[in-house]
Design an enzyme around this catalytic site. Structure first.
Site, PDB file in Angstrom:
ATOM      1  N   TYR A 140     -13.415 -27.410   7.030  1.00 45.73           N
ATOM      2  CA  TYR A 140     -13.288 -26.233   6.165  1.00 45.73           C
ATOM      3  C   TYR A 140     -14.554 -25.994   5.337  1.00 45.73           C
ATOM      4  O   TYR A 140     -14.485 -25.371   4.278  1.00 45.73           O
ATOM      5  CB  TYR A 140     -12.069 -26.388   5.249  1.00 45.73           C
ATOM      6  CG  TYR A 140     -10.758 -25.991   5.898  1.00 45.73           C
ATOM      7  CD1 TYR A 140     -10.501 -24.667   6.252  1.00 45.73           C
ATOM      8  CD2 TYR A 140      -9.753 -26.927   6.139  1.00 45.73           C
ATOM      9  CE1 TYR A 140      -9.296 -24.287   6.829  1.00 45.73           C
ATOM     10  CE2 TYR A 140      -8.543 -26.561   6.733  1.00 45.73           C
ATOM     11  CZ  TYR A 140      -8.328 -25.236   7.061  1.00 45.73           C
ATOM     12  OH  TYR A 140      -7.128 -24.849   7.629  1.00 45.73           O
ATOM     13  N   THR A 192      -2.220 -14.906   5.496  1.00 48.54           N
ATOM     14  CA  THR A 192      -2.502 -16.227   4.920  1.00 48.54           C
ATOM     15  C   THR A 192      -1.407 -16.660   3.940  1.00 48.54           C
ATOM     16  O   THR A 192      -0.949 -17.798   3.975  1.00 48.54           O
ATOM     17  CB  THR A 192      -3.869 -16.197   4.187  1.00 48.54           C
ATOM     18  OG1 THR A 192      -4.863 -15.754   5.113  1.00 48.54           O
ATOM     19  CG2 THR A 192      -4.234 -17.565   3.649  1.00 48.54           C
ATOM     20  N   GLU A 201     -14.828 -24.394  16.235  1.00 50.08           N
ATOM     21  CA  GLU A 201     -13.633 -25.150  15.855  1.00 50.08           C
ATOM     22  C   GLU A 201     -13.060 -25.927  17.037  1.00 50.08           C
ATOM     23  O   GLU A 201     -12.550 -27.040  16.861  1.00 50.08           O
ATOM     24  CB  GLU A 201     -12.579 -24.206  15.259  1.00 50.08           C
ATOM     25  CG  GLU A 201     -13.016 -23.654  13.914  1.00 50.08           C
ATOM     26  CD  GLU A 201     -11.975 -22.777  13.247  1.00 50.08           C
ATOM     27  OE1 GLU A 201     -12.143 -22.482  12.062  1.00 50.08           O
ATOM     28  OE2 GLU A 201     -10.985 -22.376  13.917  1.00 50.08           O
TER      29      GLU A 201
HETATM   30  P1  DAT Z   1      -6.580 -18.181   7.069  1.00 51.60           P
HETATM   31  O1  DAT Z   1      -6.051 -19.574   7.244  1.00 51.60           O
HETATM   32  O2  DAT Z   1      -5.502 -17.138   7.121  1.00 51.60           O
HETATM   33  O3  DAT Z   1      -7.731 -17.869   8.018  1.00 51.60           O
HETATM   34  P2  DAT Z   1      -8.591 -18.464   4.986  1.00 51.60           P
HETATM   35  O4  DAT Z   1      -9.566 -18.780   6.085  1.00 51.60           O
HETATM   36  O5  DAT Z   1      -8.977 -17.411   4.004  1.00 51.60           O
HETATM   37  O6  DAT Z   1      -7.160 -18.080   5.588  1.00 51.60           O
HETATM   38  O7  DAT Z   1      -8.294 -19.794   4.162  1.00 51.60           O
HETATM   39  C1  DAT Z   1      -8.164 -21.032   4.822  1.00 51.60           C
HETATM   40  C2  DAT Z   1      -7.003 -21.765   4.215  1.00 51.60           C
HETATM   41  O8  DAT Z   1      -7.277 -22.028   2.842  1.00 51.60           O
HETATM   42  C3  DAT Z   1      -5.677 -21.007   4.215  1.00 51.60           C
HETATM   43  O9  DAT Z   1      -4.969 -21.132   5.431  1.00 51.60           O
HETATM   44  C4  DAT Z   1      -4.958 -21.654   3.078  1.00 51.60           C
HETATM   45  C5  DAT Z   1      -6.066 -21.947   2.096  1.00 51.60           C
HETATM   46  N1  DAT Z   1      -6.188 -20.862   1.118  1.00 51.60           N
HETATM   47  C6  DAT Z   1      -6.694 -19.620   1.321  1.00 51.60           C
HETATM   48  N2  DAT Z   1      -6.645 -18.881   0.211  1.00 51.60           N
HETATM   49  C7  DAT Z   1      -6.085 -19.680  -0.741  1.00 51.60           C
HETATM   50  C8  DAT Z   1      -5.757 -19.516  -2.108  1.00 51.60           C
HETATM   51  N3  DAT Z   1      -5.994 -18.377  -2.756  1.00 51.60           N
HETATM   52  N4  DAT Z   1      -5.165 -20.557  -2.761  1.00 51.60           N
HETATM   53  C9  DAT Z   1      -4.925 -21.732  -2.129  1.00 51.60           C
HETATM   54  N5  DAT Z   1      -5.222 -21.962  -0.838  1.00 51.60           N
HETATM   55  C10 DAT Z   1      -5.795 -20.950  -0.152  1.00 51.60           C
END
Ligand code: DAT
Ligand code: MG
Length: 142
Positions: free
Chosen positions: A49, A91, A126
């Protein structure tokens, strides 16, 4: 034909809904060409990540992702990157459309049951994070 990385996250594995999630992919005609159980270390979760390293949720997210076993899969199919994202839902499970995996199995914005790559470039990176080429089954197609 596209490929994408799918992860069933620790919350969904521990709740015993791996089979139900996999059934969704199968019902959509998506082919699973690789799958395995993995337990990430904190450092591995941080590397996976890394794109989110400046986000306020990075530490908590990587704690969660290393908190228990996950199932990593490579899905293959036409437009599978966007199709998987649609099947997953938003998400935040509270904003996810009814019938999506996150609406059904997610708990909150962090414990949202599944991961899916968001672009062809991300998918390539990934998939390589978890799988070598010889682990990707060449499916016989009629
Ligand atoms: P996605 O998994 O839908 O691609 P992302 O890439 O923006 O979403 O974020 C990766 C992960 O991080 C997501 O599955 C859960 C966590 N996450 C995202 N936004 C968050 C937030 N505002 N608070 C806590 N965890 C979060
Ligand atoms: Mg993402």
């Amino acid at each position: 034909m596209e490929r994408t990385l799918s992860i069933i996250k620790p919350d969904a594995v521990s709740r015993g809904v791996m089979g139900k999630i996999i059934s969704r992919f199968e019902a959509e005609g998506i082919t699973i060409i690789a799958a395995k159980m993995v337990r990430l270390t904190k450092e591995e979760a941080m590397a996976f990540y890394a794109v989110h390293r400046d986000k306020p949720f990075y530490d908590s997210l990587t704690d969660f992702m290393s908190s228990g076993p996950i199932m990593v899969m490579v899905l293959e199919g036409q437009d599978v990157i966007s199709r998987n994202r649609a099947i997953m839902g938003a998400t935040n499970p509270k904003q996810a459309e009814a019938g999506t995996i996150r609406a059904e199995f997610g708990t909150d914005v962090e414990k949202n049951a599944v991961h899916g790559s968001d672009s062809p470039e991300t998918a390539t990176k990934e998939i390589a994070f978890f799988f070598s080429d010889y682990e990707l089954v060449k499916m016989a197609r009629p």
